[in-house]
Design an enzyme around this catalytic site. Structure first.
Site, PDB file in Angstrom:
ATOM      1  N   LYS A  20       2.877  -8.920 -11.270  1.00  0.00           N
ATOM      2  CA  LYS A  20       2.509 -10.119 -10.507  1.00  0.00           C
ATOM      3  C   LYS A  20       0.986 -10.311 -10.465  1.00  0.00           C
ATOM      4  CE  LYS A  20       4.743  -9.031  -6.650  1.00  0.00           C
ATOM      5  NZ  LYS A  20       5.353  -7.734  -7.023  1.00  0.00           N
ATOM      6  N   ARG A  95       8.037 -11.922   1.953  1.00  0.00           N
ATOM      7  CA  ARG A  95       8.770 -10.738   1.520  1.00  0.00           C
ATOM      8  C   ARG A  95      10.028 -10.515   2.362  1.00  0.00           C
ATOM      9  NH1 ARG A  95       4.192  -7.852  -0.830  1.00  0.00           N
ATOM     10  NH2 ARG A  95       4.766  -5.903  -1.816  1.00  0.00           N
ATOM     11  N   ARG A 134      -0.336   2.722 -13.562  1.00  0.00           N
ATOM     12  CA  ARG A 134      -1.160   1.612 -13.058  1.00  0.00           C
ATOM     13  C   ARG A 134      -2.472   2.125 -12.463  1.00  0.00           C
ATOM     14  NH1 ARG A 134       1.061  -3.129  -9.252  1.00  0.00           N
ATOM     15  NH2 ARG A 134       1.317  -1.631  -7.555  1.00  0.00           N
ATOM     16  N   ARG A 167      -3.587   3.483  -6.645  1.00  0.00           N
ATOM     17  CA  ARG A 167      -3.279   3.128  -5.263  1.00  0.00           C
ATOM     18  C   ARG A 167      -2.515   4.250  -4.572  1.00  0.00           C
ATOM     19  NH1 ARG A 167      -0.760  -2.879  -5.175  1.00  0.00           N
ATOM     20  NH2 ARG A 167       0.659  -1.807  -3.772  1.00  0.00           N
ATOM     21  N   ARG A 178       9.501   1.271  -1.623  1.00  0.00           N
ATOM     22  CA  ARG A 178       9.119  -0.122  -1.908  1.00  0.00           C
ATOM     23  C   ARG A 178      10.194  -0.839  -2.711  1.00  0.00           C
ATOM     24  NH1 ARG A 178       3.709   1.043  -4.699  1.00  0.00           N
ATOM     25  NH2 ARG A 178       3.512  -1.190  -5.046  1.00  0.00           N
TER      26      ARG A 178
HETATM   27  P1  AMP Z   1       1.464  -5.341  -2.752  1.00  0.00           P
HETATM   28  O1  AMP Z   1       0.035  -5.191  -3.146  1.00  0.00           O
HETATM   29  O2  AMP Z   1       1.920  -6.778  -2.770  1.00  0.00           O
HETATM   30  O3  AMP Z   1       2.378  -4.424  -3.507  1.00  0.00           O
HETATM   31  O4  AMP Z   1       1.545  -4.897  -1.208  1.00  0.00           O
HETATM   32  C1  AMP Z   1       1.243  -3.571  -0.822  1.00  0.00           C
HETATM   33  C2  AMP Z   1       1.850  -3.280   0.545  1.00  0.00           C
HETATM   34  O5  AMP Z   1       1.294  -4.190   1.524  1.00  0.00           O
HETATM   35  C3  AMP Z   1       3.355  -3.457   0.654  1.00  0.00           C
HETATM   36  O6  AMP Z   1       4.078  -2.326   0.189  1.00  0.00           O
HETATM   37  C4  AMP Z   1       3.508  -3.662   2.160  1.00  0.00           C
HETATM   38  O7  AMP Z   1       3.362  -2.441   2.864  1.00  0.00           O
HETATM   39  C5  AMP Z   1       2.286  -4.521   2.493  1.00  0.00           C
HETATM   40  N1  AMP Z   1       2.600  -5.953   2.366  1.00  0.00           N
HETATM   41  C6  AMP Z   1       2.081  -6.831   1.460  1.00  0.00           C
HETATM   42  N2  AMP Z   1       2.608  -8.056   1.611  1.00  0.00           N
HETATM   43  C7  AMP Z   1       3.480  -7.970   2.645  1.00  0.00           C
HETATM   44  C8  AMP Z   1       4.363  -8.882   3.286  1.00  0.00           C
HETATM   45  N3  AMP Z   1       4.463 -10.164   2.875  1.00  0.00           N
HETATM   46  N4  AMP Z   1       5.122  -8.435   4.331  1.00  0.00           N
HETATM   47  C9  AMP Z   1       5.039  -7.158   4.731  1.00  0.00           C
HETATM   48  N5  AMP Z   1       4.264  -6.233   4.171  1.00  0.00           N
HETATM   49  C10 AMP Z   1       3.475  -6.621   3.127  1.00  0.00           C
END
Ligand code: AMP
Length: 223
Positions: A20, A95, A134, A167, A178
């Protein structure tokens, strides 16, 4: 830009490590929309040790979702900013179904709606393999893969020259959590938007260029 006079309110969704971030960079280069990544916003808040960051940190490191009320407030504030008036690209939000409903309601207040939801699909095994390779830039958010999307200089960001990192939540244990959260809480959102006739699916296992070509087609056809 491909969308001169058309408002494009886009959601990019897909399991973690589907690509993404990479596709977001291409969308932003080709379509005049700001990139809104809740994950990036949370990581910035954590590194700046803000109250939001302190709240979100434990959930994120464990691979769990940050509570809806925190996340929805953050996005609502961001969408009110001027650069979102003619469209936006949401990456990592909504989400959960309550987040999707809150988003629809906040847009409806301004007679706006989501016009395209791009669902990137890939199976869990490939994603688990991808996640360990990654690397990301903590400074500008650019994302790399040590096998398939290498930086020009090992370990250094092409965009800003900062050292790349892995990360904290890109480990096998948090990744499982996740993937599970995606399947149970996020995937049902696709159905929510299919009912609004705005869902388009893309096979995320193609090359970066092929995935983007499919996404571009969906966005050009969006009404
Ligand atoms: P990402 O970079 O999109 O993979 O997000 C990393 C982490 O941030 C996720 O695993 C969640 O812990 C948190 N996070 C990001 N976006 C959301 C969301 N829309 N709702 C809840 N938690 C989020």
């Amino acid at each position: 830009m491909e969308n001169e006079n058309k408002e494009l309110n886009i959601i990019l969704m897909g399991p973690p490590a589907a690509g993404k971030g990479t596709q977001s960079e291409l969308i932003v280069k080709n379509f005049a929309v700001p990139h809104i990544s809740t994950g990036d916003m949370f990581r910035a808040a954590i590194s700046n040790k803000t109250p939001l960051g302190l709240k979100a940190q434990e959930y994120i490191n464990a691979g769990l979702l940050v509570p809806d009320e925190v996340t929805i407030g953050l996005v609502e504030e961001r969408l009110c900013q001027d650069d979102c008036k003619k469209g936006f690209l949401l990456d990592g939000f909504p989400r959960t179904i309550p987040q999707a409903e809150a988003l629809d309601n906040m847009l409806a207040k301004f007679n706006r709606r989501i016009n395209a939801v791009v669902l990137m699909t890939a199976d869990d095994e490939v994603l688990t393999e991808r996640i360990t390779s990654r690397r990301v830039c903590p400074e500008c958010g650019a994302s790399y893969n040590i096998n398939t999307k290498k930086p020009k200089v090992d370990g250094i960001c092409d965009v800003c020259g900062h050292e790349l990192i892995q990360r904290k939540d890109d480990n096998a244990e948090a990744f499982k959590v996740r993937l599970d959260a995606y399947a149970k809480q996020t995937f049902p959102i696709a159905e929510h938007y299919a009912k609004q006739n705005v869902l388009g699916k893309v096979d995320a296992l193609q090359s970066i260029e092929e995935v983007f070509a499919d996404i571009k087609k969906i966005l050009l056809e969006a009404k």
